[in-house]
Design an enzyme around this catalytic site. Structure first.
Site, short mmCIF file in Angstrom:
data_model
loop_
_atom_site.label_atom_id
_atom_site.label_comp_id
_atom_site.label_asym_id
_atom_site.label_seq_id
_atom_site.Cartn_x
_atom_site.Cartn_y
_atom_site.Cartn_z
CG HIS A 1 -0.01 0.40 -1.30
ND1 HIS A 1 0.95 -0.51 -1.68
CD2 HIS A 1 0.61 1.61 -1.25
CE1 HIS A 1 2.10 0.11 -1.88
NE2 HIS A 1 1.93 1.39 -1.62
CG ASP B 1 5.04 2.81 -2.02
OD1 ASP B 1 4.26 2.23 -2.78
OD2 ASP B 1 5.64 3.86 -2.32
#
Length: 326
Positions: A303, A105
């Site tokens: 994610h 991320d």
């Protein structure tokens, strides 16, 4: 080469912003692990022992603004240049000359820029969930302002000081549970439902989060760890990363379009918008990551890739690390 796994060790080391908290396990070549938003060193809990057993000195940090690391007050203390300096300071404080850096991320962007700006320190780079896009192009805030039509993109929402904090901090644990679930493959809203990456007029991000179910990778005790960190620190330090994107654009202008030549790895989730929105960036890897060793998109993964699919990510990381030149 498998080694006996030692216990994890918590340490504080000096950094330009004050201190960085890190957790290390194992001995051997240094692998620096950099988390994203809204997480902590704990997001690498499945990787630390596996990397240690494979013969590496695995070190997961709390990024500046998180956990037990320093949280400087100035908003511009969270620009990319400062976070790269923090990574260099960790390598030096550990008595090492170089490291492999792996990020997820925002940590992927921090890792990529660490490799770009300090190639003599970071000899290889692994990127999880967020593909590499070289500096340059339009101003970031202008791009985000154009996304979503009548709705507001979450990055723009996060960029306004105090706004997201007012939503999150009255119920940190509940907000984190919803945010993690919204971006996990097994709990994200179904196709056609309102997109949790956008905010309706007068609304909040939380309005679109799933309610009442944790993703399979997140136990109640895991959630307690994350919530406890942010209940203590607040969210401003973490959110200030988003509030420096235009400063980064200015700071890194001299590196516009620059490739990262070191050996690299990418892995993203097939159900993760951070990966799917940037398919053109992945297609550009022959130019932007000329040292790319392998690139992977894991079907049915969201994610939080190293937590959703730890065994696969561990295999990808250890195979890639084993193939790197020493």
């Amino acid at each position: 080469m498998s080694q006996q796994v030692t216990e994890i060790t918590h340490r504080l080391v000096t950094s330009p912003g004050g201190r960085i908290h890190l957790v290390e396990q194992g001995t051997g070549p240094l692998v620096l692990l950099v988390h994203g938003f809204p997480e902590s060193w704990y997001s690498w809990r499945h990787q630390l022992p596996v990397l240690a057993a494979a013969g590496y000195r695995a070190v997961a940090i709390d990024v500046r603004g998180y956990g037990r690391s320093s949280k400087p007050a100035p908003r511009d203390a969270y620009r990319m240049l400062d976070l790269v300096d923090d990574n260099v300071s960790v390598v030096r404080a550990l008595g090492e000359e170089s490291a492999v850096v792996v990020g997820h991320d925002w940590g992927a962007a921090i890792a990529a820029n660490s490799a770009l700006l300090r190639p003599e320190v970071f000899r290889a780079v692994g990127l999880l969930s967020v593909p590499y896009t070289p500096p340059g192009g339009p101003r970031p805030s202008d791009i985000f302002a154009q996304m979503g039509g009548d709705e507001e993109f979450y990055v723009s929402y996060f960029q306004e000081p105090g706004r997201a904090e007012a939503e999150i901090e009255p119920d940190v644990r509940g907000w984190l549970a919803g945010f993690y679930a919204a971006l996990s493959a097994d709990t994200m809203p179904p196709s056609g439902a309102p997109d949790p990456h956008f905010v309706s007029k007068g609304g909040t991000l939380r309005d679109r989060f799933p309610v009442g179910r944790l993703p399979a990778w997140l136990s109640e005790s895991d959630l307690d760890v994350y919530a406890g960190e942010f209940e203590r620190t607040g969210l401003t330090g973490a959110l200030n990363r988003y509030r420096n994107m235009d400063r980064d654009w200015e700071d890194l202008a001299a590196f516009g379009g620059a490739p990262i030549p070191q050996p690299s790895l990418f892995a993203g989730g097939g159900s993760d918008a951070s990966t799917t929105w940037l398919t053109d960036a992945i297609k550009a890897y022959p130019v932007t990551l000329p040292g790319l060793v392998s690139s992977h998109v894991l079907d049915g993964c969201g994610h939080w890739i190293q937590q959703e699919r730890p065994d696969e990510v561990n295999r990808l990381l250890t195979d890639w690390l084993a193939a790197l030149p020493t």
